[in-house]
Motif scaffolding. Structure first.
Motif, PDB file in Angstrom:
ATOM      1  N   ILE A 102       0.857  -1.191   0.000  1.00  0.00           N
ATOM      2  CA  ILE A 102       0.000   0.000   0.000  1.00  0.00           C
ATOM      3  C   ILE A 102       0.890   1.238   0.000  1.00  0.00           C
ATOM      4  CG2 ILE A 102      -1.625   1.343   1.402  1.00  0.00           C
ATOM      5  CD1 ILE A 102      -2.840  -1.355   2.275  1.00  0.00           C
ATOM      6  N   GLY A 103       0.561   2.201  -0.839  1.00  0.00           N
ATOM      7  CA  GLY A 103       1.363   3.411  -0.979  1.00  0.00           C
ATOM      8  C   GLY A 103       2.194   3.428  -2.248  1.00  0.00           C
ATOM      9  N   THR A 104       2.353   2.269  -2.919  1.00  0.00           N
ATOM     10  CA  THR A 104       3.095   2.233  -4.183  1.00  0.00           C
ATOM     11  C   THR A 104       2.368   3.076  -5.215  1.00  0.00           C
ATOM     12  OG1 THR A 104       3.854  -0.012  -3.699  1.00  0.00           O
ATOM     13  CG2 THR A 104       4.019   0.732  -5.985  1.00  0.00           C
ATOM     14  N   CYS A 105       3.103   3.936  -5.911  1.00  0.00           N
ATOM     15  CA  CYS A 105       2.486   4.841  -6.885  1.00  0.00           C
ATOM     16  C   CYS A 105       3.442   5.089  -8.047  1.00  0.00           C
ATOM     17  CB  CYS A 105       2.101   6.165  -6.222  1.00  0.00           C
ATOM     18  SG  CYS A 105       1.296   7.342  -7.344  1.00  0.00           S
ATOM     19  N   TYR A 106       2.997   4.784  -9.270  1.00  0.00           N
ATOM     20  CA  TYR A 106       3.760   5.078 -10.483  1.00  0.00           C
ATOM     21  C   TYR A 106       3.015   6.171 -11.255  1.00  0.00           C
ATOM     22  CZ  TYR A 106       6.665   0.874  -9.886  1.00  0.00           C
ATOM     23  OH  TYR A 106       7.548  -0.068  -9.419  1.00  0.00           O
ATOM     24  N   SER A 107       3.778   7.133 -11.800  1.00  0.00           N
ATOM     25  CA  SER A 107       3.178   8.257 -12.519  1.00  0.00           C
ATOM     26  C   SER A 107       3.787   8.361 -13.914  1.00  0.00           C
ATOM     27  CB  SER A 107       3.409   9.570 -11.763  1.00  0.00           C
ATOM     28  OG  SER A 107       2.869   9.506 -10.459  1.00  0.00           O
ATOM     29  N   PHE A 108       2.938   8.670 -14.900  1.00  0.00           N
ATOM     30  CA  PHE A 108       3.378   8.771 -16.287  1.00  0.00           C
ATOM     31  C   PHE A 108       2.903  10.093 -16.883  1.00  0.00           C
ATOM     32  CE2 PHE A 108       2.515   4.435 -15.112  1.00  0.00           C
ATOM     33  CZ  PHE A 108       3.527   3.672 -15.667  1.00  0.00           C
ATOM     34  N   SER A 128      -8.116  -5.635   1.854  1.00  0.00           N
ATOM     35  CA  SER A 128      -7.878  -4.321   2.452  1.00  0.00           C
ATOM     36  C   SER A 128      -7.368  -3.272   1.460  1.00  0.00           C
ATOM     37  CB  SER A 128      -6.855  -4.455   3.584  1.00  0.00           C
ATOM     38  OG  SER A 128      -5.623  -4.964   3.080  1.00  0.00           O
ATOM     39  N   ALA A 129      -7.251  -3.618   0.180  1.00  0.00           N
ATOM     40  CA  ALA A 129      -6.620  -2.680  -0.748  1.00  0.00           C
ATOM     41  C   ALA A 129      -7.273  -2.726  -2.126  1.00  0.00           C
ATOM     42  CB  ALA A 129      -5.128  -2.983  -0.869  1.00  0.00           C
ATOM     43  N   ARG A 130      -7.052  -1.659  -2.868  1.00  0.00           N
ATOM     44  CA  ARG A 130      -7.514  -1.605  -4.251  1.00  0.00           C
ATOM     45  C   ARG A 130      -6.465  -0.900  -5.102  1.00  0.00           C
ATOM     46  NH1 ARG A 130     -10.579   2.549  -1.807  1.00  0.00           N
ATOM     47  NH2 ARG A 130     -10.304   4.599  -2.785  1.00  0.00           N
ATOM     48  N   LEU A 131      -6.498  -1.191  -6.376  1.00  0.00           N
ATOM     49  CA  LEU A 131      -5.615  -0.530  -7.340  1.00  0.00           C
ATOM     50  C   LEU A 131      -6.411   0.566  -8.027  1.00  0.00           C
ATOM     51  CD1 LEU A 131      -3.268  -2.295  -9.893  1.00  0.00           C
ATOM     52  CD2 LEU A 131      -4.617  -0.312 -10.547  1.00  0.00           C
ATOM     53  N   GLU A 132      -5.874   1.768  -8.036  1.00  0.00           N
ATOM     54  CA  GLU A 132      -6.516   2.895  -8.715  1.00  0.00           C
ATOM     55  C   GLU A 132      -5.656   3.341  -9.892  1.00  0.00           C
ATOM     56  OE1 GLU A 132      -9.058   5.109  -5.157  1.00  0.00           O
ATOM     57  OE2 GLU A 132      -7.185   6.010  -5.899  1.00  0.00           O
ATOM     58  N   LEU A 133      -6.313   3.513 -11.027  1.00  0.00           N
ATOM     59  CA  LEU A 133      -5.666   4.046 -12.223  1.00  0.00           C
ATOM     60  C   LEU A 133      -6.446   5.280 -12.641  1.00  0.00           C
ATOM     61  CD1 LEU A 133      -3.404   3.363 -14.339  1.00  0.00           C
ATOM     62  CD2 LEU A 133      -5.198   2.296 -15.700  1.00  0.00           C
ATOM     63  N   TYR A 134      -5.810   6.450 -12.584  1.00  0.00           N
ATOM     64  CA  TYR A 134      -6.537   7.682 -12.868  1.00  0.00           C
ATOM     65  C   TYR A 134      -5.595   8.722 -13.471  1.00  0.00           C
ATOM     66  CZ  TYR A 134      -4.423   9.407  -8.520  1.00  0.00           C
ATOM     67  OH  TYR A 134      -3.535   9.791  -7.532  1.00  0.00           O
ATOM     68  N   TYR A 135      -6.178   9.717 -14.112  1.00  0.00           N
ATOM     69  CA  TYR A 135      -5.353  10.787 -14.681  1.00  0.00           C
ATOM     70  C   TYR A 135      -5.883  12.144 -14.235  1.00  0.00           C
ATOM     71  CZ  TYR A 135      -8.935  11.111 -18.422  1.00  0.00           C
ATOM     72  OH  TYR A 135     -10.102  11.251 -19.130  1.00  0.00           O
ATOM     73  N   LEU A 190      -0.841  10.398 -15.685  1.00  0.00           N
ATOM     74  CA  LEU A 190      -1.554   9.162 -15.361  1.00  0.00           C
ATOM     75  C   LEU A 190      -0.908   8.546 -14.124  1.00  0.00           C
ATOM     76  CD1 LEU A 190      -3.636   6.935 -16.322  1.00  0.00           C
ATOM     77  CD2 LEU A 190      -1.664   5.812 -17.376  1.00  0.00           C
ATOM     78  N   LYS A 191      -1.729   8.267 -13.114  1.00  0.00           N
ATOM     79  CA  LYS A 191      -1.210   7.694 -11.869  1.00  0.00           C
ATOM     80  C   LYS A 191      -1.797   6.305 -11.640  1.00  0.00           C
ATOM     81  CE  LYS A 191       0.057  11.781  -9.186  1.00  0.00           C
ATOM     82  NZ  LYS A 191       1.393  11.325  -8.761  1.00  0.00           N
ATOM     83  N   MET A 192      -0.935   5.427 -11.151  1.00  0.00           N
ATOM     84  CA  MET A 192      -1.322   4.066 -10.829  1.00  0.00           C
ATOM     85  C   MET A 192      -0.847   3.782  -9.417  1.00  0.00           C
ATOM     86  SD  MET A 192      -0.214   0.752 -13.089  1.00  0.00           S
ATOM     87  CE  MET A 192      -0.342  -0.917 -12.478  1.00  0.00           C
ATOM     88  N   ARG A 193      -1.768   3.492  -8.497  1.00  0.00           N
ATOM     89  CA  ARG A 193      -1.365   3.390  -7.099  1.00  0.00           C
ATOM     90  C   ARG A 193      -2.170   2.334  -6.353  1.00  0.00           C
ATOM     91  NH1 ARG A 193      -3.898   8.854  -4.185  1.00  0.00           N
ATOM     92  NH2 ARG A 193      -6.097   8.313  -4.510  1.00  0.00           N
ATOM     93  N   ILE A 194      -1.604   1.888  -5.231  1.00  0.00           N
ATOM     94  CA  ILE A 194      -2.275   0.944  -4.334  1.00  0.00           C
ATOM     95  C   ILE A 194      -2.695   1.707  -3.091  1.00  0.00           C
ATOM     96  CG2 ILE A 194      -2.084  -1.199  -3.032  1.00  0.00           C
ATOM     97  CD1 ILE A 194      -1.832  -1.605  -6.021  1.00  0.00           C
TER      98      ILE A 194
END
Length: 450
Positions: free
Chosen positions: A373-379, A414-421, A443-447
């Protein structure tokens, strides 16, 4: 009014919170307290190390060769420009030829920063061939100038080809620019004449130190009794040598081109961030050698990704966050991203050749392999591309829920993956700094937790 000098402990406390450049100046002006200054940990916000320049926060210390021309000699425009902007960045011999005596010298404490190219070509400048080339160019410019001034003795041909294009270009230049070119070639030929007749150049050389900050610029001249690389060693020894503790640096930057950093023996940095690193794979060992082990994991690293090996720096927990800028399209980026364990990753690439299916593959990889949880990749991304990616993920991933600019996917209890811009302008200033190019969207991809 009576004043009392600061006691030793009080002086140490003052030094600790003083701007490092003020500390350097005090040590220079009051050598008797220099040893006390060296004992106190040195804290720097931004440190930039180069071949002939060291920058500490917003102040740069630059070395070069200042040429002081005799009164009866006219200084060329080029020589004046070098004098005005820090001096010639190369050594000169007794005739005035540029030489490179420290190019391969590696003294104790020095750190070599390799790169696949050099912005300063280490070429011989004193050969017969070079002299002939200068003379040919001189005659060409002189003929053009005579023609421009209406001389009937010279005629520029109307033939075709590269030579004709060059002639037409210089025929279109203002007279003063042609005269400047001629003066510079006379300057290039001067060392040959000095050597031929064993003459001294029409100038005296000094080592010039230029200290530049936001509010002022000052220069000082010193006798030219050592080479530039030796002077740089002495300068960095004064700034950083003899310190008992590692230098605490928030942001560290290094020279773009291949060079040797002239550093004191025992030089160590306790760094938080590496900024804008080139040739990271080639420089891995050099960078590690300068960093105190307390630096790891680094808070962040930003680098220009020319080679897939550049990403190997992050295989061993050396940083929690990194930014890859100007990613080479030939790199199989998404295969690399699937193997990384970094908490935060920012990707900045220009005109990438990545299909939207690559993003879907990364989403599926995160679903199959649990990320903290907290992992976040940004493009950095275009809005239309981001919209297509969300549509593709919604279609192909079971349980995905779509809103206007976001897809949410449950991945465990307890977690979800969010993909949003989101618009780039919604990021804070420090986040926007991480992107080299002027994208409108990210574009952000995070847990995240439920």
């Amino acid at each position: 009014m009576n004043t009392l000098p600061l006691e030793y402990q009080s002086l140490k406390a003052v030094f600790l919170y003083m701007d490092p450049n003020v500390r350097f100046e005090i040590s220079h002006r009051l050598p008797t307290i220099s040893s006390t200054e060296k004992v106190v940990p040195l804290r720097i916000e931004e440190l930039d190390l180069g071949d002939l320049t060291t920058s500490v926060n917003q102040t740069s210390y630059k070395l070069g060769i200042f040429r002081d021309y005799k009164e009866e000699e006219k200084i060329t425009w080029r020589a004046q420009r070098y004098n005005d902007f820090g001096g010639l960045p190369r050594d000169l011999d007794r005739f005035g030829f540029e030489i490179f005596p420290g190019h391969n010298v590696l003294d104790p404490g020095d750190v070599s920063l390799p790169c696949p190219y050099s912005l300063v070509r280490q070429v011989e400048r004193d050969t017969v061939h070079i002299e002939r080339m200068h003379k040919t160019r001189l005659k060409f410019y002189q003929d053009v100038l005579k023609t421009r001034l209406g001389s009937e003795d010279v005629e520029i041909s109307d033939r075709e080809g590269e030579d004709a294009i060059l002639e037409r270009y210089y025929m279109s230049l203002p007279i003063n620019e042609l005269e400047r070119h001629i003066g510079e070639i006379h300057e290039d030929l001067q060392p040959f004449e000095c050597r031929r007749f064993n003459l001294k150049p029409p100038f005296v050389c000094y080592i010039m130190l230029t200290i530049t900050s936001k509010s002022h610029k000052e220069t000082s001249l010193m006798p030219y009794n050592m080479k530039l690389h030796e002077a740089m060693k002495a300068l960095n020894n004064f700034l950083f040598g003899g310190r008992r503790q590692s230098i605490q640096v928030q942001k560290l930057q290094l020279s773009i081109n291949g060079t040797i950093l002239r550093l004191p023996v025992g030089f160590k940095i306790e760094a938080e961030q590496l900024k804008g690193v080139y040739n990271l794979a080639m420089r891995n060992d050099a960078i590690i050698s300068m960093l105190d082990k307390k630096s790891f994991p680094l808070k962040s690293v930003s680098f220009f990704a020319e080679d897939k090996r550049d990403f190997q720096f992050f295989d061993f927990g050396k940083t929690t966050s990194f930014t890859a800028m100007d990613v080479n399209p030939e790199i199989d980026l998404f295969s690399i991203l699937k193997t990384l364990s970094n908490e935060r990753v920012n990707l900045s690439f220009y005109d990438p050749d990545f299909g939207i299916g690559e993003y879907l593959g990364l989403v599926q990889n995160w679903i199959e392999n649990e990320r903290p949880i907290g992992t976040c990749y940004s493009f950095g991304i275009e809005e239309d591309t981001a919209r297509q990616i969300l549509k593709l993920v919604k279609t192909h991933v079971e349980g995905a829920k779509r809103s206007k600019r976001c897809v949410s996917i449950p991945i465990r209890n307890s977690a979800r993956l969010e993909l949003y811009y989101i618009p780039m302008k919604c990021l804070n200033d420090s986040e926007q700094e991480e992107f080299m190019y002027d994208y409108d969207w990210v574009l952000k991809m995070r847990i995240v937790r439920f």
